[in-house]
Design an enzyme around this catalytic site. Structure first.
Site, PDB file in Angstrom:
ATOM      1  N   HIS A 246       0.970  -1.268  -0.011  1.00  0.00           N
ATOM      2  CA  HIS A 246      -0.164  -0.572  -0.261  1.00  0.00           C
ATOM      3  C   HIS A 246       1.173   1.357   0.240  1.00  0.00           C
ATOM      4  O   HIS A 246       1.781   1.279   0.401  1.00  0.00           O
ATOM      5  CB  HIS A 246      -1.093  -0.118   1.380  1.00  0.00           C
ATOM      6  CG  HIS A 246      -1.983  -0.854   1.348  1.00  0.00           C
ATOM      7  ND1 HIS A 246      -3.450  -0.989   1.629  1.00  0.00           N
ATOM      8  CD2 HIS A 246      -1.779  -1.999   0.413  1.00  0.00           C
ATOM      9  CE1 HIS A 246      -3.955  -1.320   1.165  1.00  0.00           C
ATOM     10  NE2 HIS A 246      -3.337  -2.741   0.553  1.00  0.00           N
TER      11      HIS A 246
ATOM     12  N   GLU B 116       0.179   4.180   1.638  1.00  0.00           N
ATOM     13  CA  GLU B 116       0.851   4.795   3.246  1.00  0.00           C
ATOM     14  C   GLU B 116       2.054   3.663   3.804  1.00  0.00           C
ATOM     15  O   GLU B 116       2.865   4.935   4.118  1.00  0.00           O
ATOM     16  CB  GLU B 116      -0.575   4.419   3.485  1.00  0.00           C
ATOM     17  CG  GLU B 116      -1.399   5.483   3.624  1.00  0.00           C
ATOM     18  CD  GLU B 116      -2.641   4.381   2.656  1.00  0.00           C
ATOM     19  OE1 GLU B 116      -2.345   3.759   1.813  1.00  0.00           O
ATOM     20  OE2 GLU B 116      -3.431   4.504   2.678  1.00  0.00           O
TER      21      GLU B 116
END
Length: 149
Positions: A53, A55
């Site tokens: 991901h 993030e």
């Protein structure tokens, strides 16, 4: 720079991810002085990892940049509302401010499905949603329309 300026940087990364066949999510982290210290984009398909991901990539890079797992004073900008895994990483990194673009109705954990930041964890960041939200949502919609063709 404004929240919109940082989100445009994240959108650039999201577009790059889409061009590589990844779900178009981009993330940047700015330090207390406003410098972008980390960037991330989705890599789940390329890396064949559920952990790919945007993030998580940005948080990892920011920790290395600051030589600290605590990202106090930083702001995380991401084009899509963080999922449970990413909100957990944000809590653990003690990021004080989260800014996201589009809502994520299936996995969003900043209010769409659940607001994990309002639970009894020891850290509660300030959250601002909808920054360039229409543009972020349009990018996602276009990506999935092309994928279905």
């Amino acid at each position: 720079m404004t929240h919109e300026d940082y989100m445009r940087e994240a959108l650039f990364l999201a577009r790059e991810a889409a061009a590589q066949g990844e779900i178009p999510v981009g993330c940047v982290i700015a330090d207390a002085e406003g410098r972008i210290i980390a960037r991330g984009a989705n890599t789940r398909e390329r890396e064949r990892s559920a952990l790919g991901h945007a993030e998580l990539a940005a948080i990892d890079e920011a920790c290395r940049s600051l030589s600290d797992w605590r990202l106090s004073g930083c702001t995380l900008y991401v084009t899509l509302e963080p999922c449970p895994m990413c909100t957990g990483a944000i809590i653990n990194a003690r990021i004080p401010t989260v800014v996201f673009g589009a809502r994520e109705e299936n996995f969003g954990s900043c209010g769409s499905v659940i607001d994990l930041f309002s639970e009894r964890y020891g850290h509660k960041p300030a959250v601002y949603g909808g920054v360039l939200g229409d543009e972020c949502a349009a990018l996602m919609k276009e990506f999935f329309e092309r994928l279905r063709k």
